[in-house]
Design a protein around this motif. Structure first.
Motif, PDB file in Angstrom:
ATOM      1  N   ILE A   1       0.844  -1.194   0.000  1.00  0.00           N
ATOM      2  CA  ILE A   1       0.000   0.000   0.000  1.00  0.00           C
ATOM      3  C   ILE A   1       0.883   1.249   0.000  1.00  0.00           C
ATOM      4  N   ARG A   2       0.451   2.265  -0.730  1.00  0.00           N
ATOM      5  CA  ARG A   2       1.151   3.539  -0.755  1.00  0.00           C
ATOM      6  C   ARG A   2       0.261   4.642  -0.192  1.00  0.00           C
ATOM      7  N   GLY A   3       0.896   5.727   0.194  1.00  0.00           N
ATOM      8  CA  GLY A   3       0.160   6.893   0.663  1.00  0.00           C
ATOM      9  C   GLY A   3       0.079   6.967   2.171  1.00  0.00           C
ATOM     10  N   ARG A   4      -0.745   7.880   2.654  1.00  0.00           N
ATOM     11  CA  ARG A   4      -0.903   8.128   4.076  1.00  0.00           C
ATOM     12  C   ARG A   4      -1.869   7.114   4.693  1.00  0.00           C
ATOM     13  N   LEU A   5      -1.768   6.973   5.995  1.00  0.00           N
ATOM     14  CA  LEU A   5      -2.715   6.132   6.722  1.00  0.00           C
ATOM     15  C   LEU A   5      -3.995   6.941   6.907  1.00  0.00           C
ATOM     16  N   GLU A   6      -5.035   6.565   6.174  1.00  0.00           N
ATOM     17  CA  GLU A   6      -6.295   7.290   6.193  1.00  0.00           C
ATOM     18  C   GLU A   6      -7.443   6.349   6.534  1.00  0.00           C
TER      19      GLU A   6
ATOM     20  N   PRO B   1       5.530  10.779  15.027  1.00  0.00           N
ATOM     21  CA  PRO B   1       5.518  12.238  15.150  1.00  0.00           C
ATOM     22  C   PRO B   1       4.169  12.728  15.677  1.00  0.00           C
ATOM     23  N   GLU B   2       4.188  13.880  16.351  1.00  0.00           N
ATOM     24  CA  GLU B   2       2.966  14.411  16.962  1.00  0.00           C
ATOM     25  C   GLU B   2       1.836  14.559  15.952  1.00  0.00           C
ATOM     26  N   GLY B   3       2.149  15.074  14.764  1.00  0.00           N
ATOM     27  CA  GLY B   3       1.116  15.249  13.745  1.00  0.00           C
ATOM     28  C   GLY B   3       0.513  13.927  13.310  1.00  0.00           C
ATOM     29  N   PHE B   4       1.345  12.911  13.177  1.00  0.00           N
ATOM     30  CA  PHE B   4       0.876  11.581  12.810  1.00  0.00           C
ATOM     31  C   PHE B   4      -0.075  11.027  13.865  1.00  0.00           C
ATOM     32  N   MET B   5       0.309  11.135  15.139  1.00  0.00           N
ATOM     33  CA  MET B   5      -0.544  10.614  16.209  1.00  0.00           C
ATOM     34  C   MET B   5      -1.854  11.394  16.315  1.00  0.00           C
ATOM     35  N   ARG B   6      -1.790  12.689  16.085  1.00  0.00           N
ATOM     36  CA  ARG B   6      -3.017  13.491  16.105  1.00  0.00           C
ATOM     37  C   ARG B   6      -3.981  13.030  15.009  1.00  0.00           C
ATOM     38  N   ASP B   7      -3.453  12.755  13.816  1.00  0.00           N
ATOM     39  CA  ASP B   7      -4.300  12.290  12.714  1.00  0.00           C
ATOM     40  C   ASP B   7      -4.904  10.923  13.033  1.00  0.00           C
ATOM     41  N   VAL B   8      -4.114  10.046  13.645  1.00  0.00           N
ATOM     42  CA  VAL B   8      -4.627   8.719  14.007  1.00  0.00           C
ATOM     43  C   VAL B   8      -5.740   8.847  15.039  1.00  0.00           C
TER      44      VAL B   8
END
Length: 361
Positions: free
Chosen positions: A202-207, A228-235
């Motif tokens: 799979i490619r791309g962001r975790l959405e 990273p903080e931004g990654f965890m916030r999105d999750v």
């Protein structure tokens, strides 16, 4: 270094504690670009007792003055003769860059720990979803290695994100572990394809649309997330929007605490300039005024008294000091044990005096 002259059995060795340690670097493995694993043993022939997913703080002899850096242990406590940290140098890294460029086998470092609440031993579940990005994979690796050794039937959905295939840390070992652990499902997400390499994943962001494909039963799992903080916030946002029970969501994060917001004083009021307490630093022989809302650490720094500190948010426990007398309030995030508080220890970064106090520093 050669083979050690003595071969003590585990029951002949003393376990370490969470005080200061001196560790000897045994080996270094390059995991990915700007990522290396450093393995250490105790300088005093202690065996290592900790929980998978916990962290340590290292004192790194960067010139002109040593720096403190906190790293999660990537090793497993099921292999107690050594510990390991896997570090990645970010842009403008100082301490981590020093480790990658200068730390060699045989060198010794001071270290504090282990500490931390980010462990499936603290938050057990029937089955797990590990979500990570970059070097945030390290606590997930520690927990997975422990399960491989002690509970190989554990049900783990392991999702990790990287920029390129070559940036995936522990890729070969994880692929090997899938052959040893029948209920370990592994998923890699990358952002960029590398020339000359075939990538069928799979490619791309975790959405949100991808999560059910990676872990169809994610709502039934206990989730651990690190990156990273931004990654965890999105999750977090994605899981909340998807109806996940956030009581079963846990994340690891390090960062300096925000400066306390002091009450607004009238410029003519003497309260704005008068200290609310005096801190006596017994080892330094100094009495230091502490302004309203200030922590012990801030007062010490203002007086030129050095107290070791790393995360400055009550997480790492590096700034632990003994309070000899007086009252105070402490708002920590797991960086100190209840029994240590009972002994009189406080974390200088998140402890505010309630009147005059005496500190061993």
């Amino acid at each position: 270094m050669g083979v050690p002259q003595s071969y003590p059995h585990l029951d002949q060795m003393q376990p370490w504690n969470d005080r200061l340690h001196l560790l000897e670097c045994l080996s270094i493995i390059e995991e990915a670009p700007n990522v290396k694993t450093f393995t250490f043993r105790s300088d005093n022939q202690n065996w290592f007792r900790y929980e998978p997913g916990q962290f340590m703080t290292f004192e790194l002899p960067v010139q002109p003055e040593a720096v403190l850096r906190t790293y999660t242990l990537s090793s497993s406590p099921s292999r107690p003769f050594t510990i390991a940290v896997t570090v990645k140098a970010q842009e403008n890294s100082i301490g981590t860059r020093w480790m990658l460029d200068h730390l060699t086998p045989g060198m010794r470092l001071k270290a504090f720990g282990p500490l931390g609440d980010f462990s499936m031993r603290r938050h057990p579940g029937e089955k797990y979803l590990f979500i990570s990005a970059g070097s945030g994979i390290t606590p997930m690796m520690s927990m997975t290695r422990w399960m491989h050794d002690c509970a190989p039937q554990s049900d783990i959905s392991f999702v990790t994100c990287a920029r390129r295939p070559s940036d995936i840390i522990f890729r070969r070992e994880l692929e090997y572990l899938t052959g040893c652990m029948p209920n370990l499902k592994l998923s890699f997400l990358i952002k960029e394809h590398e020339m000359g390499q075939v990538w069928t994943g799979i490619r791309g962001r975790l959405e949100a649309p991808k999560l059910p494909l990676l872990s169809p039963d994610f709502k039934d799992r206990t989730i651990f997330c690190c990156g990273p903080e931004g990654f965890m916030r999105d999750v977090r946002d994605m899981l909340e929007a998807g109806g996940f029970d956030m009581a079963r969501y846990h994340q690891e994060s390090f960062g300096p605490a925000a400066e306390p917001v002091l009450p607004a004083f009238d410029v003519m009021s003497t309260d704005a300039v008068e200290a609310s307490a005096t801190i006596t630093f017994s080892m330094s022989g100094m009495d230091v005024p502490c302004m309203p809302g200030d922590t012990i650490l801030k007062a010490a720094r203002g007086a030129g008294i050095r107290i070791a500190a790393a995360c400055e948010s009550g997480l790492c426990g590096t700034c632990k000091v003994m309070k000899l007398s007086g009252k105070s309030e402490m708002d920590h995030n797991g960086g100190i044990l209840d029994e240590e508080i009972d002994e009189g220890f406080v974390l200088a970064c998140c402890t505010k005096p309630l009147g005059n106090v005496e500190i061993e520093a």
